[in-house]
Scaffold this motif. Structure first.
Motif, short mmCIF file in Angstrom:
data_model
loop_
_atom_site.label_atom_id
_atom_site.label_comp_id
_atom_site.label_asym_id
_atom_site.label_seq_id
_atom_site.Cartn_x
_atom_site.Cartn_y
_atom_site.Cartn_z
N ALA A 192 9.08 -17.54 37.15
CA ALA A 192 7.92 -18.39 37.45
C ALA A 192 6.62 -17.63 37.17
CB ALA A 192 7.98 -18.80 38.92
N TYR A 193 5.50 -18.30 37.36
CA TYR A 193 4.14 -17.73 37.26
C TYR A 193 3.73 -17.37 35.84
CZ TYR A 193 5.30 -17.24 42.18
OH TYR A 193 5.73 -17.48 43.45
N LYS A 194 4.20 -18.12 34.84
CA LYS A 194 3.84 -17.85 33.46
C LYS A 194 3.11 -19.03 32.81
CE LYS A 194 4.09 -15.28 29.64
NZ LYS A 194 3.41 -16.10 28.67
N SER A 195 2.69 -20.00 33.63
CA SER A 195 2.12 -21.22 33.04
C SER A 195 0.59 -21.23 32.94
CB SER A 195 2.60 -22.45 33.80
OG SER A 195 2.28 -22.32 35.17
N HIS A 196 -0.10 -20.68 33.91
CA HIS A 196 -1.57 -20.69 33.87
C HIS A 196 -2.13 -19.51 34.67
CE1 HIS A 196 -1.97 -22.41 38.00
NE2 HIS A 196 -0.76 -22.78 37.73
N ILE A 197 -3.45 -19.37 34.63
CA ILE A 197 -4.17 -18.23 35.24
C ILE A 197 -3.58 -16.92 34.70
CG2 ILE A 197 -5.18 -17.28 37.36
CD1 ILE A 197 -4.25 -19.79 38.83
N LEU A 198 -3.54 -16.82 33.37
CA LEU A 198 -2.93 -15.65 32.73
C LEU A 198 -3.93 -14.54 32.45
CD1 LEU A 198 -0.64 -17.60 30.26
CD2 LEU A 198 0.05 -16.52 32.38
N THR A 199 -5.22 -14.83 32.58
CA THR A 199 -6.23 -13.83 32.23
C THR A 199 -6.22 -12.64 33.17
OG1 THR A 199 -7.82 -15.18 33.44
CG2 THR A 199 -7.83 -15.38 31.05
N LYS A 200 -5.94 -12.87 34.44
CA LYS A 200 -5.93 -11.77 35.41
C LYS A 200 -4.62 -11.00 35.44
CE LYS A 200 -6.62 -14.63 38.97
NZ LYS A 200 -6.73 -15.14 40.34
N LYS A 201 -3.60 -11.51 34.75
CA LYS A 201 -2.31 -10.83 34.73
C LYS A 201 -2.27 -9.84 33.56
CE LYS A 201 -0.21 -14.80 36.84
NZ LYS A 201 0.25 -16.14 36.56
N THR A 202 -1.69 -8.69 33.81
CA THR A 202 -1.62 -7.66 32.77
C THR A 202 -0.61 -8.07 31.70
OG1 THR A 202 0.11 -6.44 33.91
CG2 THR A 202 -2.16 -5.84 34.43
N ALA A 203 -0.77 -7.46 30.52
CA ALA A 203 0.14 -7.75 29.40
C ALA A 203 1.57 -7.38 29.77
CB ALA A 203 -0.31 -7.00 28.17
N LYS A 204 1.72 -6.29 30.49
CA LYS A 204 3.05 -5.83 30.91
C LYS A 204 3.70 -6.85 31.83
CE LYS A 204 5.29 -1.99 33.30
NZ LYS A 204 5.08 -0.72 33.99
N ARG A 205 2.91 -7.40 32.75
CA ARG A 205 3.43 -8.40 33.69
C ARG A 205 3.84 -9.68 32.97
NH1 ARG A 205 -0.36 -10.48 38.62
NH2 ARG A 205 0.94 -12.18 39.35
N LYS A 206 3.00 -10.13 32.03
CA LYS A 206 3.31 -11.34 31.28
C LYS A 206 4.53 -11.16 30.39
CE LYS A 206 -1.09 -11.76 29.96
NZ LYS A 206 -2.33 -12.30 29.37
N ARG A 207 4.68 -9.97 29.84
CA ARG A 207 5.83 -9.65 29.00
C ARG A 207 7.12 -9.70 29.81
NH1 ARG A 207 3.38 -5.60 26.80
NH2 ARG A 207 4.31 -3.96 28.06
N GLY A 208 7.05 -9.21 31.04
CA GLY A 208 8.20 -9.25 31.94
C GLY A 208 8.58 -10.66 32.35
N LEU A 209 7.59 -11.53 32.44
CA LEU A 209 7.83 -12.91 32.84
C LEU A 209 8.51 -13.74 31.74
CD1 LEU A 209 4.48 -13.66 34.70
CD2 LEU A 209 6.72 -13.41 35.74
N ARG A 210 8.45 -13.23 30.50
CA ARG A 210 9.09 -13.93 29.39
C ARG A 210 10.60 -13.89 29.49
NH1 ARG A 210 6.46 -10.87 24.74
NH2 ARG A 210 4.30 -11.20 25.31
N LYS A 211 11.10 -12.81 30.04
CA LYS A 211 12.55 -12.60 30.10
C LYS A 211 13.19 -13.47 31.18
CE LYS A 211 11.80 -7.84 28.74
NZ LYS A 211 11.64 -6.50 29.27
N SER A 212 14.42 -13.87 30.91
CA SER A 212 15.14 -14.64 31.92
C SER A 212 15.85 -13.67 32.86
CB SER A 212 16.15 -15.58 31.26
OG SER A 212 17.05 -14.84 30.47
#
Length: 66
Positions: free
Chosen positions: A29-49
């Motif tokens: 979860a948490y990969k749909s919006h408000i992505l500007t404050k999330k780090t690239a590392k965090r967003k990359r981790g959210l891609r994985k199942s």
């Protein structure tokens, strides 16, 4: 009188897949919006199942009727 079959929870069925070993795979979860404050590392981790925990798996399999 015949017993009715339990309907599977269609929303849950569409969001999860059963692995070969019988575990449930889900997306994070948490990969749909408000992505500007999330780090690239965090967003990359959210891609994985990921795999559902044991307690949740039992409950979800029952609702998914698999």
């Amino acid at each position: 009188m015949a017993k009715n079959k339990m309907k599977s929870h269609r929303g849950a069925s569409k969001r999860m897949k059963l692995t070969g070993s019988g575990k449930l795979k889900r997306n994070k979860a948490y990969k749909s919006h408000i992505l500007t404050k999330k780090t690239a590392k965090r967003k990359r981790g959210l891609r994985k199942s990921t795999v559902l925990t044991g307690a949740d798996t039992k409950r979800m399999l029952r609702s998914m009727a698999k």
